[in-house]
Design a protein around this motif. Structure first.
Motif, short mmCIF file in Angstrom:
data_model
loop_
_atom_site.label_atom_id
_atom_site.label_comp_id
_atom_site.label_asym_id
_atom_site.label_seq_id
_atom_site.Cartn_x
_atom_site.Cartn_y
_atom_site.Cartn_z
N GLY A 149 0.98 -0.81 0.39
CA GLY A 149 -0.32 0.08 -0.08
C GLY A 149 1.19 1.13 0.21
N SER A 150 2.02 1.08 -0.91
CA SER A 150 2.73 2.14 -0.65
C SER A 150 2.10 3.65 -1.07
CB SER A 150 4.15 2.02 -1.59
OG SER A 150 4.06 1.84 -2.46
N GLY A 151 1.08 3.06 -1.88
CA GLY A 151 0.63 4.47 -2.52
C GLY A 151 -0.09 6.34 -1.42
N ALA A 152 -0.31 5.15 -0.51
CA ALA A 152 -0.81 5.69 1.07
C ALA A 152 0.00 6.92 1.50
CB ALA A 152 -1.04 4.96 2.24
N TRP A 153 1.56 6.04 1.01
CA TRP A 153 2.37 7.60 2.21
C TRP A 153 3.51 8.53 1.17
CZ3 TRP A 153 2.82 2.44 3.13
CH2 TRP A 153 2.92 1.74 3.18
N GLU A 154 3.27 8.17 0.13
CA GLU A 154 4.32 8.54 -1.06
C GLU A 154 4.37 9.82 -1.11
OE1 GLU A 154 3.56 6.04 -5.09
OE2 GLU A 154 4.76 5.17 -4.32
N HIS B 69 -6.86 -4.43 2.18
CA HIS B 69 -7.07 -4.79 3.64
C HIS B 69 -6.47 -4.08 3.95
CE1 HIS B 69 -9.48 -9.01 5.05
NE2 HIS B 69 -8.98 -8.68 3.91
N CYS B 70 -7.09 -3.55 5.16
CA CYS B 70 -6.90 -2.55 5.39
C CYS B 70 -5.30 -1.91 6.33
CB CYS B 70 -7.09 -1.54 6.97
SG CYS B 70 -8.81 -0.94 6.24
N GLY B 71 -4.19 -3.34 6.48
CA GLY B 71 -2.84 -3.60 6.81
C GLY B 71 -1.93 -4.54 6.14
N VAL B 72 -1.07 -4.87 6.80
CA VAL B 72 0.24 -5.46 6.04
C VAL B 72 -0.50 -6.95 5.80
CG1 VAL B 72 2.20 -7.17 6.22
CG2 VAL B 72 2.20 -4.01 6.99
N LEU B 73 -1.11 -7.69 4.78
CA LEU B 73 -1.15 -9.28 5.16
C LEU B 73 -0.24 -10.32 4.73
CD1 LEU B 73 -4.57 -10.30 5.08
CD2 LEU B 73 -3.68 -10.57 2.41
N ARG B 74 -0.55 -11.08 6.39
CA ARG B 74 0.29 -12.12 6.46
C ARG B 74 -0.86 -13.12 6.24
NH1 ARG B 74 5.04 -10.73 8.27
NH2 ARG B 74 5.43 -9.13 6.93
N ASP B 75 -0.29 -14.62 5.09
CA ASP B 75 -1.01 -15.67 5.92
C ASP B 75 -2.16 -14.84 5.88
OD1 ASP B 75 1.81 -17.36 5.44
OD2 ASP B 75 1.80 -17.07 6.88
N GLY B 76 -2.63 -14.53 5.02
CA GLY B 76 -4.51 -14.26 5.33
C GLY B 76 -4.75 -13.87 6.63
N GLU B 77 -3.73 -13.06 7.56
CA GLU B 77 -4.24 -11.83 8.63
C GLU B 77 -3.69 -11.06 8.13
OE1 GLU B 77 -5.12 -12.96 11.93
OE2 GLU B 77 -5.58 -15.15 11.07
#
Ligand code: PBG
Length: 319
Positions: A90-95, A130-138
């Protein structure tokens, strides 16, 4: 002497003038925030079916719309962005030259008096939605915090007056507060996992590819838990507590109002707006009357400020 026939409550309801004198809740445009969606390109105004009259706008069109809003007396905007490209993080959020950052710079210089609030979240910018970092579906909480804080700081660098984190990660208000000691934080504290965000997700292109947001947003069945969220957000440095959606959660707005002395916001979300629009289009409801009644109910429940897609119409109705 307190019962009928001595007491007749209809006496003060007889005329517009009498009703106006004793009205308990009034709509004041100063308390309303208009959400807007920035998208890439130039000269783009892309209407979207689910959210009539809102749609996406390129930065130049956003500036024009902000001018119309300001001329109507609207004081505050909430900005969302639809980036050119999405990625896993989601790097477009803070560029620095991200879509919201560009919109902020343009709006700041053209309309210096408007209050510019930004929604701080990753879901419009991540490929998975999703609203955050996604790892293994979490969605991983703690790693997400730094990205949210970075996003909020980039908004302030570009001219935001206040930031509104809407992700529902634990600790996000504290993480943002650490980087931004002087920026007002309007925390989406009691944000429910609601079915009423549907039209927004079409406009923001932010529907999760897999799964849903129940792992981080509040369970609609819980009101006491909302108060715990509010308490934590205040402790972490929030300035304003928000309840979202508004109409299905008037009891929560009232409870937050009674439990805390800080300003309380409510977000009259896309689904609440779309329902009235759709019914009005079929002739089942009078839009203006239904909208004014909805907004009055939200204020009556205890909201000090209201985020609503009707803000522009309200300016005309009150004008
Ligand atoms: C971003 C965000 C959402 C809304 C505001 N910020 C969508 C969501 O959480 O799915 C919803 C606004 C609306 O429905 O009007 N996380």
């Amino acid at each position: 002497m307190s019962a009928f026939p001595a007491t007749r409550l209809r006496r003060l309801r007889r005329t517009d003038g009498l009703r106006g004198l004793v009205r308990e809740t009034r709509l004041d445009l100063d308390a309303f925030v208009m959400p807007l969606f920035a998208c890439p390109g130039e000269g783009v105004v892309r209407p979207l079916e689910g959210l009539p009259g809102i749609g996406q706008r390129s930065v130049d069109e956003l500036v024009r719309e902000a001018g119309e809003l300001a001329a109507l007396g609207v004081q505050a905007l909430l900005l969302f962005g639809i980036p050119e490209e999405k990625d896993v993080e989601g790097s477009g959020a803070w560029e620095d030259d991200g879509i919201v950052q560009r919109a902020l710079r343009a709006l700041r210089s053209e309309h210096p008096k408007l209050v510019l609030v930004t929604d701080v979240c990753l879901c419009e910018y991540t490929s998975h939605g999703h609203c955050g970092v996604l790892r293994d579906g979490e969605v991983v909480n703690d790693e997400t915090l730094e990205l949210l804080a970075r996003t909020a700081a980039s908004h302030v660098d570009a001219g935001a007056d206040a930031v509104a984190p809407s992700d529902m990660m634990d600790g996000r208000v504290g993480a943002i507060r650490e980087l931004l000691p002087e920026t007002p934080i309007i925390a989406y504290s009691a944000k429910y996992a609601s079915a009423f965000y549907g039209p927004f997700r079409e406009v923001a292109e932010s529907t999760p590819q897999e799964g849903d947001r129940r792992g981080y947003q509040l369970d609609p069945a819980n009101a006491r838990e909302a108060l715990r969220e509010c308490e934590l957000d205040l402790d972490e440095g929030a300035d304003v507590l928000m309840v979202k959606p508004a109409l299905p959660y008037l009891d929560v707005i009232r409870a937050v109002r009674e439990s805390f002395s800080c300003p309380v916001a409510a977000y009259n979300v896309s689904g609440e707006y779309a329902m009235v629009k759709a019914a009005a289009a079929r002739g089942y409801l009078d839009e203006r009357a239904a909208a004014l009644e909805s907004l009055t109910a939200i204020k009556r429940a205890g909201a000090d400020l209201v985020f609503s897609y009707w803000t522009k119409d309200l300016a005309r109705w009150l004008g």
